[in-house]
Design a protein around this motif. Sequence first.
Motif, PDB file in Angstrom:
ATOM      1  N   LYS A 181      -7.554  43.479  14.450  1.00 10.43           N
ATOM      2  CA  LYS A 181      -8.788  43.616  13.681  1.00 10.43           C
ATOM      3  C   LYS A 181      -9.713  44.628  14.359  1.00 10.43           C
ATOM      4  N   VAL A 182     -10.314  45.495  13.559  1.00  9.00           N
ATOM      5  CA  VAL A 182     -11.272  46.467  14.086  1.00  9.00           C
ATOM      6  C   VAL A 182     -12.542  45.711  14.446  1.00  9.00           C
ATOM      7  N   ARG A 183     -12.951  45.845  15.716  1.00 13.84           N
ATOM      8  CA  ARG A 183     -14.130  45.131  16.196  1.00 13.84           C
ATOM      9  C   ARG A 183     -15.320  46.049  16.459  1.00 13.84           C
TER      10      ARG A 183
ATOM     11  N   ILE B 265      -9.695  48.020  18.549  1.00 15.86           N
ATOM     12  CA  ILE B 265      -8.881  47.069  17.801  1.00 15.86           C
ATOM     13  C   ILE B 265      -8.573  45.871  18.693  1.00 15.86           C
ATOM     14  N   ASP B 266      -8.909  44.691  18.185  1.00 10.95           N
ATOM     15  CA  ASP B 266      -8.610  43.435  18.866  1.00 10.95           C
ATOM     16  C   ASP B 266      -7.190  43.028  18.470  1.00 10.95           C
ATOM     17  N   CYS B 267      -6.237  43.271  19.346  1.00 17.68           N
ATOM     18  CA  CYS B 267      -4.820  43.029  19.041  1.00 17.68           C
ATOM     19  C   CYS B 267      -4.430  41.560  19.127  1.00 17.68           C
TER      20      CYS B 267
ATOM     21  N   THR C 193      -1.690  45.003  13.252  1.00 16.52           N
ATOM     22  CA  THR C 193      -1.826  45.384  14.658  1.00 16.52           C
ATOM     23  C   THR C 193      -3.004  44.645  15.271  1.00 16.52           C
TER      24      THR C 193
ATOM     25  N   CYS D  62      -7.113  44.618  23.764  1.00 13.10           N
ATOM     26  CA  CYS D  62      -7.774  45.595  22.904  1.00 13.10           C
ATOM     27  C   CYS D  62      -7.258  46.998  23.191  1.00 13.10           C
TER      28      CYS D  62
ATOM     29  N   VAL E 165      -5.822  52.073   8.850  1.00 10.65           N
ATOM     30  CA  VAL E 165      -7.004  51.249   9.093  1.00 10.65           C
ATOM     31  C   VAL E 165      -7.666  51.117   7.724  1.00 10.65           C
TER      32      VAL E 165
ATOM     33  N   PHE F  18      -8.865  46.054   9.303  1.00  7.51           N
ATOM     34  CA  PHE F  18      -7.715  45.835  10.168  1.00  7.51           C
ATOM     35  C   PHE F  18      -6.916  47.123  10.353  1.00  7.51           C
ATOM     36  N   ALA F  19      -6.230  47.204  11.485  1.00  3.39           N
ATOM     37  CA  ALA F  19      -5.215  48.231  11.698  1.00  3.39           C
ATOM     38  C   ALA F  19      -3.872  47.565  11.408  1.00  3.39           C
TER      39      ALA F  19
END
Length: 107
Positions: A97-99, A30-32, A95, A8, A53, A43-44
Amino acid sequence: QGVNSDLCVIVTVRGDSMAPVIPDGALVMIDCFIKTVEKTGIFAFSLGGDVFVKRIIPAARAKDGKIPALTLISDNPAFVPVALIGPQMKALRITGKVRAVLNLSIE
């Protein structure tokens, strides 16, 4: 929440395209680990040399199981959605997902 902290990053979002959900200057985690869009989410990603984003909505899967199109949406209605269809999707690099969103505005 099932997030590996080693995969992350926390970044500052600039601009108001995702307001009010993600205001200008907010931090996002962000969960990469997540590099594909299987269902709607924020998502980024990079596209055309820029980083964004946005909310991404995948089209229904085709008979071959592939997603034929993605729609990139800003939550701020002043910004027009962008559709990526077929080969255009190859330019998109997820890149992660925004968590989580953290707005640190202090008054």
